[in-house]
Scaffold this active site. Structure first.
Site, PDB file in Angstrom:
ATOM      1  CD  GLU D  14      -3.187   3.952  -1.059  1.00 26.02           C
ATOM      2  OE1 GLU D  14      -3.417   5.155  -0.890  1.00 26.02           O
ATOM      3  OE2 GLU D  14      -2.186   3.388  -0.601  1.00 26.02           O
ATOM      4  CB  CYS D  62      -5.762   1.955   2.778  1.00 28.78           C
ATOM      5  SG  CYS D  62      -5.975   1.672   1.019  1.00 28.78           S
ATOM      6  CB  CYS D  65      -7.953  -2.164   1.542  1.00 25.03           C
ATOM      7  SG  CYS D  65      -6.321  -1.426   1.485  1.00 25.03           S
ATOM      8  CG  HIS D  69      -6.207  -0.491   7.708  1.00 22.13           C
ATOM      9  ND1 HIS D  69      -5.113  -1.152   8.179  1.00 22.13           N
ATOM     10  CD2 HIS D  69      -6.002  -0.332   6.383  1.00 22.13           C
ATOM     11  CE1 HIS D  69      -4.265  -1.381   7.190  1.00 22.13           C
ATOM     12  NE2 HIS D  69      -4.786  -0.896   6.077  1.00 22.13           N
ATOM     13  NE  ARG D 492      -4.319  -3.345  -2.305  1.00 22.76           N
ATOM     14  CZ  ARG D 492      -5.607  -3.062  -2.445  1.00 22.76           C
ATOM     15  NH1 ARG D 492      -6.467  -3.445  -1.532  1.00 22.76           N
ATOM     16  NH2 ARG D 492      -6.048  -2.413  -3.505  1.00 22.76           N
ATOM     17  CB  SER D 515       1.195  -3.272   1.066  1.00 22.90           C
ATOM     18  OG  SER D 515       0.101  -3.580   0.232  1.00 22.90           O
ATOM     19  CB  CYS D 560      -2.403  -1.223  -0.458  1.00 24.36           C
ATOM     20  SG  CYS D 560      -3.486   0.003   0.260  1.00 24.36           S
ATOM     21  CB  CYS D 563      -1.921  -0.388   3.621  1.00 27.23           C
ATOM     22  SG  CYS D 563      -3.641  -0.206   3.232  1.00 27.23           S
TER      23      CYS D 563
END
Lengths: 361, 420, 219, 581
Positions: D14, D62, D65, D69, D492, D515, D560, D563
Site C-alpha cells: 500500500e 489507508c 487496513c 484508523h 501491520r 508502518s 502500508c 499509513c
C-alpha cells in the site's frame, strides 16, 4: 503476440460458453442502465476486443479504490484482468517492483499509443512543484502528464482523483487537485466515491471497452447510469422521510426500526450514487441500511460540508460569534440612535420653548 | 404652492414628543387596512384616503426621515409642503380621534393619539383649519371658544338662576366640588347647566362654579395648540385649588373629560390635586349612594356613547347604570358601548365649517342605527355630539328626537329629594 | 464552493448576523427612547401593567364582535398564514434540526405530509392576502414597496421549501440551496422591514392595553 | 565494487515506498534506506473539526487496513471523553477487526507477497495430476482435483499466450531465487485466484456491520449497527442490516474464513516455507518487539480481558515483558533527524505525540531525481522510538507476545508449525518468520471470531440490543479540554492515535502507525529502522536488476506507506503545541 485473439476465443478455450458471456453482458447492461438489446452488443464487443491496455496510476491515495475493485462481483477482478483488460501497470497488484515496473508502464504506453486507458486513483499534489508525492523520483504531476498524453481516455476513480477528495479538504496542505484539473485535453470520466462501488468502476471500464465511447456523463463527468439518482431518491428508508419518521439517535427505537437517518446527518439527499440500488460487496448492504447516515462521499468537497452528523437542513456555520458580535453592534448602534433621537428631541423641545417664550414676551 | 408651510417646524414639533410608545406605534403598522372599516369617515365616504393608517403617512415618513441611517446619503424618505397640505384635511377634517380604529387594530396601535400629536406638528407648520384655530385662540384670549368671558358667564348664570329658579353657585370661596361647564352648553343648551345645578342641589352637594376657570372644552387640544391646551387646563386647576375642591366635575363634553381626566396631569407634569369626574360618573356615584331619586322615564330611548367618555374614557357603564330602572324603554344600538359609531363631530371637527358635508354623511350612520332600534329619542352625554347631531339632523330633516342625559335626569327628579 | 455550501454556510451566517444586528438595533433604538410616565390617576380596578398587557395581547388576536362582519375573513386568513408559518417553521423535522443546530433546542416533529399540506394552505393564504392587497383600493393606497417585498421574502421560503420537499424542478441540493437562500433573505430583511412587527406587536398591543385598562376601558 | 540499488516503486504494497540499498561487490546489502515518498497532511486537515467526524478522515489514511484508523480514532475520542461503549459494540468491533486481520493477511500472502516466492510462468509446466496429489497431501480442501488445477493452468496458459501479461509483465520469472517445484507454483496460482474470490465474501462482515467495505462506518460511543431483531413492525427482517439474515450470514462467512485459513492458507504457508528455509535465517532486523494490545472481551479499560496483550520485548528476550504506557511522554517519541521535518526544539529532539510537531521541510533533491541524499533527511516518515529503541511491530510482535505470555493456542500452533518445518523458535526472528506469524495469527483470530459472535447472539437473546451509548454524544456534555489516546492492533502492528480536544473541536491530532515504526528512517543516533535493519541482515542480491530479495523482506513487513506518512504542515509553520495542564 497474438493480436487476433478475441476474448470470446479466450473464453471458449477457458470453457466459458457464449451463454455465460451473454449473461455477464446482460448484468453489465443492467448496471450501466442500458436497454436490454445492448447486452448483445456488449457480448459482441467483448468477444471481439483484444484486451484493452489499462495503466493504473496511484497518486495521493489510500488504495481503498483498488481494494474496492478487488471486491467487484460482476465482473470480478480476476475476470477483469484475465479476460477483459490488460492491467499493464498497477503498483498494488503487479508482480515486479522498481525499474522493471517502470519499464512495464513505458512499454504499455509505447505499444498501445493512443489506445490505452489511464485509470487514476488519488489526487495530484501541485504545491511546491509536487514534492509531496513522488514515484520513481518523479512527481505525480509529471507522471500523469506523461502517461495521459497518448491515452485514449482517463478515468478518475475515487473522489480524490475525481474531485480532490481528502487531500483537497481544507486547508489542502499539499495543493492537491483532481485529475481533471491537470488533464484538460482529453475526456476524463469521474467515478467518484470514497471508495467507488466496485461495480461502478468495473462496469464503466467494461462500457468503455465495449462501446469504444464514453457513457452518458452528468455535469461532474460521472456516468449517469451510476450517478443519475440521489441515494435519497432510491433509499429504501425514503417512505419514513416522507412521513417525517426519523431516528433521533443511533440506537433509539427509530434507528432499530430502520427509520430515516436525516436527523443524524445523512447526506443521501444530496449524494448521487448507486449505493441504494447496487449496494455494496455483492449487494449485501449499504451504509444507510447498516444504520449510519450517508457521508456523501461521491460528492465534491464532502469533507467540508459541515460535519457528518450535522443534519443537512442545519447551518454549517457556527454563527455564535457573528450573531454575538451583531447583537453587540446592534445594541451599540441602536443605543447611539436612541441617544441621537433623545438629543434631537431635547433640541426640539428647547426650540419650542424658546418660541413659546418669544410669543409670550 | 403655499410657501408658508414650514415642514421643518412640523418635524421639530413632532420630534419634541417622540417617546417610546409613539415611535412603536409609528413603526409597527403592517398596512393591513383593517382600520378603514372601523372609521366612520371611511364608512361614510368609501374614500380610501380616509383610512386611518393613511392619515399617519406623513408623520411616519417624517419620523423615518429623522432616524434613517442612510439619511446622509440623501436616501431618506422625502416629505414636502405639498404632502402636509394634502394631509391637513385628512388629519383635521376627517378624524375625530374617537379611537374606533384603535379598537380594531390587530397590532394595537393607538392611531388617535398619533393624530393628536400630528395635529400639533401641522399647526406648527402653519397649517390647520382657520375656524378651529380661531376657536383655540378665542379660548386663550377670552377664556372660551365661543367668547364666553368671565363677565358674560356671571351674567348668564345669574339670568339662568333667575329664569329657572335654581340656585347656581358661582365663585363660592370654598367648595367640595368645582363644576365646570362647556361654552356650547351655555350658549346653545343652557338648560344643561341648569340641569346640572338642579341635580347637584338635589343631592345636596357642596359645589361651585368659578369665573377663574370654568371652560372645560379644550380647543387648544383639539386644534393642536399645546400652549392653549395647557393654559385651559391651568385655569381650571387654579380655580379648583382656589376653592379647595376635592372633585372637579366635567360637564357633558367628551374631549373636556378626556383632556382633564387623562391628559391634564401629563400636560402639567404633576398629578392633579383633585379627582376629575364626568357628570355622568358623578351622578352614578350619587345614585349608588341613594342620593338620586327619579321618576321613571317611559319614552323609548337609546343611548349614544360619546367616544371620549366611553371608548377612551372608561365610563361606559355609568351611563347605563343611570338609565337602569329609570328608562323603562331603553334600547341599545348595535354596535354600542365602546364600539359605538362616533357622531362625526368630535375632535374639533364640529368646529370646522368645511367639514360639514362629510359630517352629515357620518351622521347618516347614526340615524340608521337609531332607526333600527325604533327608539324615539337618542340620548347623549356630550354636548358636542348633541350639537353635531342637531346640525346634521337639520341637514337630513330627520325626525328623531335628541336629548341630553343630564337634562333628562334633571327633568325626572322626584321633588323633595335629598336637598339639604 | 457549491451553491448549497454557500447557502448553508456564509449566506446563513451573514443573514443571521444581519438579523441579530437589526433586531438589536431596532429594539434598542426604540426601547432607549424616553418613556412617558402617565401621571393621571388610574381607575381603582385597573389591573397591573403586566396583566393588562397580556390581556390586551390576547384580546387582539380576534376582532371584537362589532367588527367581525368586516374583519372575520381577513383575520381568519391572517391567522391561517401566521399559524401555518409557525407550524411549518416549528413542526418540520428538518427545521427543528436547523433550530437545534443554532440553539440546541429540540422538540418532537410533526408528520412531514401534514407540514406539506399546511405549507400549501399557508401559501394559498398568503396568495389571498397579496391578492387582497392588490385588489382593495384601501390596501393599494396604503401599501408600500416594503409591504410587497416583505410578502415576497415570506412566501419565498414556503414556496422553495415545498419545492425542495417534493424534489420538484431541479436537483435536491439546488432546491435546498434556494430554500436556504430564501430563508437567509427572510432573516436578513426581517428586522429592517415590516416583518419586525413580530417583535413590535408585543410592545404596541401591550402599551395600548395598559393605556386603556388603566382608564377602565374594556376594549 | 559497491553499487546503489534503487527500488522505486516498491509494488504490491500500500502506498509509495522507495528503497535504496548499498551493495558490496558480492551484491550483499551493506546499507539500506527506506523512504516514504507521498504525503497528504490528514492530521492538519483534521484540526478544528468535530472529533466525532475524525474517524472518517483518519480511516482514509489507508484503504487496505481500511478500518484500523477508524477504530483507533473512535477509541481516542472515547478515551479522551471517558466514554463507555456497550458490550455489543465491543463485540462488533472485535469481529470487524479480526475479519480485517484475516482478510488482510490472506490477501497479503496471496496477492502481495506470494509472487516473491511463486514463479507464475513455472506453473505452466506443472502436471495438474501431481499438483492435485500435492494439494491433497497437505490439506483436505475440496477444490483439489486434477481437473480443477488443469482448468487453472489452462486459463493461465491462454493468458500468457495471448501476449498481454498485464500485472505479471516483466516478472523476475526464472530467477534462481524461485525454488518451488512447478506443481507448488500451480497450486499457489490457483489459490491466488481462489483467495480473490474468498476475500470478497469476508468483507461482507464489514458490510453488514458498517455498510460497506472498504471504509466501513464507525461511530464514537459504539457501533452504527442497530439491531433490528424483534423490534416489531417491519423491524425484524429488513429494517437494518443487523437482522436475522445478517447474523446468519456473518456466521456462514466466519465458517468459510475458518475453512480457508485452516485448509488453504496454513497448509500453503507451511508448504511454501518448507522450500525457503534459508529465509528463516535472515531479515531479522532489530529484535525488539512492541504491542499495544487489543480485542477486549469487555472494554478497553480492562487489559486483563484483551486477547492480544500489550508489552515490549527487547533483544529477543521472551522472558521479560516490559510494560508500555502510551501516555508517558518518555516512552513513545518521534524523531525527525532523517525526515523532511523540523522541530522547534531542534531536529534531534524527540517528541511525544501529545506534543507532536510537524513542520514540513523538504530538503530532498528536486524531482526528477535518481538518488536520495541519505546522509541528510530522506523520507516523509518520522522515526518513532520506544524509550529510544527501534521497535518492530506487527504479527510477529503479537505472536511473540502471545507466546511469551503463555497463550496456549498460540504455543500449540507455533510448536506445530515449527515442528512441521523442523525449525527452532528462533527461526521466527526472520523474513519468513514474519510471514508465518501472519498465518498463525489468522488461525488464532478466526477461531476467536465464532466465540465473539456467540457472545453477541447471547446478548441479543438476553434482550441486550444496545450498540451505542448516547450519553456523551452531544458535545455540550464534554469538558472544555480533553485528551486521549486510542490504540489497537492493526494487521501491520501496533497503532495509536493521540487526540487533544478543545471546546468541542480537535486541537491536535497525531497518529503513530505500524508502518512508521517499521519503515521509518534512521534516528538521531543513526539507528536504522526495522526495514533498513532487516535488509542489512544477510541479504545478497542475485541480480541487482531483479531485486527479488529486497522485495521478499520488505513485503514480509506488509508495508502500508499511506499509513506511515500522513502528516504534513504545508506552510512549515510551527504547529500548535499541546499545553499540558
Amino acid at each position: 503476440m497474438n493480436d487476433r485473439d478475441g476474448i470470446a476465443d479466450l473464453l471458449a478455450r477457458r470453457g466459458v460458453s457464449r451463454r455465460a458471456l451473454l449473461k455477464y453482458a446482460t448484468y453489465l447492461a443492467t448496471v450501466m442502465a442500458l436497454p436490454p438489446l445492448a447486452a448483445r452488443a456488449i457480448a459482441q464487443g467483448l468477444a471481439k476486443a483484444r484486451r484493452q491496455s489499462v495503466i493504473w496510476l496511484s497518486f495521493q491515495e489510500c488504495t481503498g479504490c483498488t481494494e474496492s475493485l478487488t471486491r467487484s462481483f460482476n465482473p470480478t477482478l480476476e475476470d477483469l484482468i484475465f479476460d477483459m483488460i490488460s492491467l499493464d501497470y498497477h503498483e498494488t497488484l503487479q508482480a515486479v517492483s522498481g525499474a522493471a515496473a517502470e519499464a512495464a508502464r513505458l512499454a504499455a504506453m509505447r505499444e498501445n499509443r493512443g489506445k490505452y486507458v489511464v485509470v487514476v486513483d488519488g489526487s495530484v499534489a501541485t504545491k511546491d512543484g509536487g514534492v509531496y508525492s513522488t514515484n520513481a523520483g518523479k512527481t505525480n504531476l509529471e507522471v500523469l502528464k506523461e502517461t495521459a498524453e497518448h491515452a485514449l481516455a482517463v478515468i478518475s476513480v475515487g473522489t480524490c482523483a475525481a474531485f480532490g477528495g481528502l487531500p483537497h479538504a481544507h486547508p489542502n496542505p499539499t495543493g492537491a487537485v483532481p485529475v481533471s484539473q491537470i488533464i484538460t485535453d482529453k475526456p476524463v470520466i469521474n467515478i467518484s466515491g470514497c471508495p467507488p462501488i466496485a461495480e461502478a468502476m468495473a462496469g464503466t471500464i467494461a462500457y468503455l471497452i465495449t462501446f469504444g465511447k464514453l457513457p452518458d456523463l452528468d455535469h461532474l463527468s460521472r456516468p449517469k447510469s451510476i450517478f443519475g439518482d440521489s441515494i435519497h431518491d432510491r433509499c429504501y428508508r425514503r417512505p419514513f422521510y416522507d412521513k417525517g419518521m426519523f431516528a433521533k439517535s443511533f440506537d433509539d427505537e427509530g434507528a432499530r426500526k430502520g427509520w430515516c437517518l436525516y436527523e443524524v446527518g445523512c447526506k443521501g439527499p444530496v449524494t448521487y450514487n448507486a449505493c441504494a440500488t447496487l449496494k455494496w460487496n455483492g449487494g449485501v448492504s449499504f451504509p444507510i441500511q447498516s444504520g449510519h447516515g450517508c457521508l456523501g462521499c461521491s460528492e465534491p468537497d464532502f469533507w467540508d460540508n459541515g460535519g457528518f452528523y450535522r443534519p443537512l437542513s442545519s447551518s454549517t456555520s457556527h454563527p455564535g460569534a457573528v450573531v454575538g458580535g451583531a447583537v453587540v453592534a446592534g445594541i451599540a448602534v441602536g443605543g447611539l440612535g436612541a441617544l441621537l433621537a433623545r438629543q434631537r428631541r431635547e433640541r426640539a423641545v428647547r426650540d419650542l420653548e424658546a418660541k413659546e417664550q418669544e410669543r409670550r414676551s | 404652492m403655499n410657501s408658508s408651510v414650514d415642514v421643518e417646524a412640523a418635524a421639530r414639533n413632532f420630534l419634541a414628543r417622540t417617546e417610546e410608545h409613539l415611535v412603536s406605534y409609528l413603526e409597527a403598522c403592517v398596512h393591513c387596512g383593517t382600520c378603514a372599516e372601523a372609521c366612520h369617515f371611511y364608512a361614510a365616504s368609501g374614500n380610501p384616503k380616509h383610512t386611518p393608517a393613511y392619515k399617519l403617512v406623513p408623520i411616519a415618513k417624517a419620523y423615518r426621515r429623522q432616524k434613517f441611517p442612510l439619511a446622509w446619503l440623501g436616501l431618506a424618505p422625502r416629505i414636502g409642503p405639498s404632502d402636509l397640505q394634502e394631509w391637513e384635511e385628512l388629519l383635521f377634517d376627517t378624524c375625530t380621534m374617537c379611537g374606533r380604529c384603535t379598537s380594531v387594530c390587530p397590532m394595537g396601535i393607538d392611531i388617535a393619539s398619533i393624530v393628536a400629536g400630528a395635529r400639533q406638528a401641522f399647526v406648527a407648520a402653519g397649517l390647520g383649519p382657520k375656524d378651529l384655530l380661531a376657536a383655540a385662540d378665542s379660548s386663550r384670549d377670552h377664556g372660551s371658544p365661543l367668547g364666553l368671558t368671565a363677565q358674560k358667564l356671571r351674567e348668564r348664570m345669574e339670568w339662568l338662576a333667575d329664569e329657572h329658579d335654581v340656585p347656581i353657585a358661582l365663585d363660592k370661596p370654598r367648595a367640595e366640588i368645582l363644576l365646570t361647564i362647556s361654552s356650547i352648553e351655555v350658549m346653545k343648551y343652557p338648560e344643561s347647566v341648569v340641569a346640572m345645578a338642579k341635580l347637584l342641589n338635589h343631592a345636596g352637594a357642596d359645589w361651585t362654579l368659578s369665573s377663574k376657570g370654568y371652560e372645560a372644552t379644550n380647543f387648544g387640544y383639539l386644534a393642536g395648540k399645546a400652549d392653549v391646551a395647557r393654559l385651559m387646563v391651568e385655569r381650571i386647576v387654579a380655580a379648583a385649588e382656589a376653592v379647595g375642591a376635592k372633585t372637579v366635575i366635567v360637564p357633558e363634553c367628551g374631549h373636556a373629560f378626556g383632556v382633564l381626566r387623562w391628559s391634564a396631569a401629563n400636560m402639567l407634569g404633576r398629578a392633579l390635586p383633585f379627582a376629575v369626574l364626568h357628570i355622568s360618573e358623578y351622578l352614578a356615584q350619587l345614585k349608588r349612594a341613594g342620593r338620586l331619586k327619579l321618576r321613571p322615564l317611559t319614552d323609548s330611548i337609546t343611548y349614544h356613547d360619546p367616544c371620549q367618555i366611553s371608548r377612551r374614557g372608561g365610563a361606559t357603564e355609568d351611563a347605563r347604570y343611570l338609565l337602569e330602572g329609570f328608562a323603562e324603554d331603553f334600547r341599545e344600538m348595535a354596535p354600542t358601548g365602546v364600539y359605538n359609531w362616533c357622531c362625526g363631530g368630535g375632535g374639533g371637527v364640529q368646529a370646522i365649517g368645511r367639514a360639514a358635508d362629510l359630517r352629515h354623511k357620518v351622521f347618516k350612520i347614526k340615524m340608521d342605527q337609531v332607526e333600527q332600534t325604533g327608539a324615539g329619542t337618542m340620548v347623549s352625554s356630550c354636548s358636542n355630539c348633541r350639537l353635531t347631531m342637531d346640525e346634521s339632523k337639520e341637514h337630513w330633516k330627520w325626525g328623531g328626537g335628541l336629548a341630553s342625559l343630564v337634562e333628562l335626569l334633571a327633568d325626572h327628579l322626584e321633588s323633595g329629594g335629598a336637598r339639604t | 464552493m457549491s451553491l448549497l455550501e454557500f447557502a448553508r454556510g456564509p449566506a446563513l451566517e451573514i443573514a443571521l448576523g444581519a438579523f441579530a444586528f437589526g433586531v438589536a438595533w431596532r429594539l434598542l433604538s426604540l426601547l432607549a427612547l424616553p418613556w412617558s410616565r402617565d401621571r393621571s390617576v388610574a381607575r381603582p380596578a385597573a389591573p397591573s401593567a403586566l396583566a393588562a398587557a397580556a390581556g390586551g395581547f390576547v384580546r387582539r388576536m380576534w376582532p371584537a364582535r362589532p367588527f367581525r362582519r368586516s374583519d372575520l375573513w381577513v383575520t381568519l386568513n391572517g391567522h391561517v398564514y401566521h399559524i401555518g408559518l409557525a407550524i411549518v417553521v416549528f413542526g418540520l423535522a428538518q427545521h427543528i434540526q436547523f433550530i437545534k443546530g443554532l440553539f440546541g433546542l429540540q422538540w418532537p416533529n410533526l408528520p412531514t405530509g401534514l407540514v406539506s399540506l399546511v405549507s400549501v394552505i399557508t401559501l394559498a393564504s398568503l396568495t389571498v392576502a397579496l391578492a387582497r392587497r392588490v385588489v382593495s383600493p384601501v390596501l393599494r393606497l396604503i401599501s408600500t414597496a416594503n409591504d410587497y417585498f416583505s410578502w415576497l421574502v415570506t412566501a419565498l421560503p414556503v414556496a422553495t421549501g415545498l419545492l425542495a420537499q417534493s424534489h420538484l424542478g431541479a436537483r435536491y441540493e439546488t432546491l435546498l440551496a434556494w430554500h436556504l437562500l430564501s430563508v437567509a433573505l427572510l432573516l436578513a430583511w426581517f428586522p429592517y422591514g415590516k416583518l419586525m412587527h413580530a417583535f413590535l406587536v408585543f410592545l404596541t398591543r401591550g402599551e395600548t392595553a395598559i393605556l386603556y385598562r388603566r382608564r377602565g376601558v374594556q376594549s | 565494487m559497491s553499487a546503489r540499488v534503487v527500488v522505486d516503486p516498491i509494488t504490491r504494497i500500500e502506498g509509495h515506498l522507495r528503497i535504496e540499498a548499498q551493495t558490496d561487490a558480492a551484491g550483499a546489502i551493506t546499507g539500506a534506506y527506506s523512504s516514504g515518498t507521498m504525503v497528504r497532511g490528514i492530521e492538519i486537515i483534521l484540526r478544528g473539526r468535530d472529533p466525532r467526524d475524525a474517524w472518517a478522515f483518519a480511516q482514509r489514511i489507508c484503504g487496505v487496513c481500511t478500518l484500523v484508523h477508524g477504530i483507533a480514532s473512535v477509541r481516542a475520542v472515547e478515551n479522551a471523553l471517558d466514554y463507555r461503549i456497550p458490550p455489543n459494540a465491543q463485540l462488533i468491533r472485535n469481529l470487524m477487526i479480526a475479519a480485517q486481520h484475516v482478510h488482510d493477511h490472506v490477501m497479503h500472502f496471496y496477492h502481495l507477497h506470494a509472487l516473491d516466492w511463486v514463479d507464475v510462468v513455472s506453473a505452466l509446466k506443472a502436471d495438474p495430476a501431481a499438483t492435485s496429489q500435492l494439494a491433497q497431501s497437505i490439506s483436505a480442501y475440496p477444490k483439489s482435483s486434477p481437473g480443477y488445477f488443469a482448468e487453472t493452468q489452462k486459463r493461465l496458459k491462454n493468458f500468457v499466450e495471448a501476449g498481454q501479461l498485464g500485472i505479471f509483465a516483466n516478472g523476475f520469472w526464472g530467477n534462481p531465487g524461485f525454488k518451488l517445484p512447478a506443481e507448488a507454483n500451480l497450486m499457489a496460482v490457483a489459490h491466488y485466484l481462489e483467495a480473490l474470490a474468498w476475500q470478497r465474501e469476508v468483507v461482507q462482515i464489514h458490510t453488514i456491520f458498517g455498510g460497506k467495505n472498504p471504509h466501513p462506518n464507525f461511530l464514537v460511543g459504539g457501533a452504527p449497527s442497530p439491531i433490528s431483531i424483534d423490534t416489531g413492525g417491519t423491524g425484524g427482517t429488513s429494517a437494518t442490516a443487523l437482522n436475522m439474515a445478517g447474523l446468519s450470514q456473518i456466521r456462514s462467512v466466519i465458517g468459510r474464513m475458518k475453512e480457508f485459513v485452516e485448509q488453504v492458507y496454513l497448509p500453503d504457508t507451511l508448504a511454501i516455507a518448507s522450500f525457503y528455509k534459508d529465509w528463516f535465517a535472515r531479515g531479522e532486523g532489530v529484535g525488539n518487539f512492541l504491542t499495544y494490545g487489543d480485542f477486549p472481551e469487555k472494554g478497553m479499560d480492562d487489559p486483563a480481558s484483551w486477547l492480544v496483550p500489550a508489552g515490549a520485548i527487547l533483544g529477543r528476550d521472551l522472558s521479560t515483558i516490559h510494560p508500555v504506557d502510551l501516555t508517558d511522554p518518555a516512552q513513545v517519541q518521534e524523531f525527525v533527524s532523517h525526515s523532511w521535518y523540523d522541530y522547534a526544539g531542534g531536529k534531534n529532539t524527540g517528541l511525544h505525540p501529545y506534543e507532536g510537531q510537524t513542520n514540513l521541510n523538504y530538503t530532498g533533491p528536486r524531482p526528477p531525481f535518481e538518488q536520495l541524499n541519505v546522509e541528510e533527511s530522506y523520507s516523509w516518515l518520522k522515526s518513532p522510538r520506544w524509550k529510544g529503541r527501534v521497535m518492530e511491530v506487527g504479527p510477529l510482535a503479537r505472536v511473540l507476545m502471545l507466546y511469551a505470555k503463555g497463550h496456549e493456542p498460540t504455543r500449540e500452533l507455533a510448536q506445530y508449525a515449527l515442528k512441521k518445518l523442523d525449525l527452532p523458535l528462533t527461526a521466527l526472528f526472520s523474513t519468513l518468520g514474519r510471514t508465518a506469524a501472519r498465518t498463525l495469527e489468522s488461525k488464532i483470530m478466526v477461531d476467536q471470531m465464532s466465540v465473539w459472535l456467540d457472545h453477541l447472539i447471547g446478548n441479543i437473546k438476553s434482550g441486550d440490543l444496545a450498540v451505542h451509548n448516547p450519553a456523551k454524544w452531544d458535545p455540550a456534555t464534554w469538558p472544555r479540554t480533553a485528551r486521549g489516546v486510542g490504540f489497537m492492533e492493526a494487521p501491520r502492528g501496533a497503532l495509536a492515535h493521540w487526540i487533544v480536544i478543545k471546546d468541542g473541536r480537535i486541537d491536535n491530532y497525531q497518529a503513530v502507525v505500524p508502518s512508521t515504526w517499521n519503515a521509518g528512517p534512521r534516528d538521531q543516533n543513526g539507528q536504522p529502522g526495522p526495514y533498513e535493519a532487516a535488509l542489512m541482515d544477510r541479504h545478497t542480491l542475485y541480480d541487482p536488476k531483479q531485486p527479488l530479495e529486497i522485495q521478499r523482506t520488505i513485503h514480509s513487513f506488509d508495508p502500508c506507506i499511506a499509513c506511515a506518512v500522513h502528516v504534513v504542515d504545508p506552510a512549515g509553520e510551527e504547529l500548535m503545541q499541546l499545553r499540558v495542564r
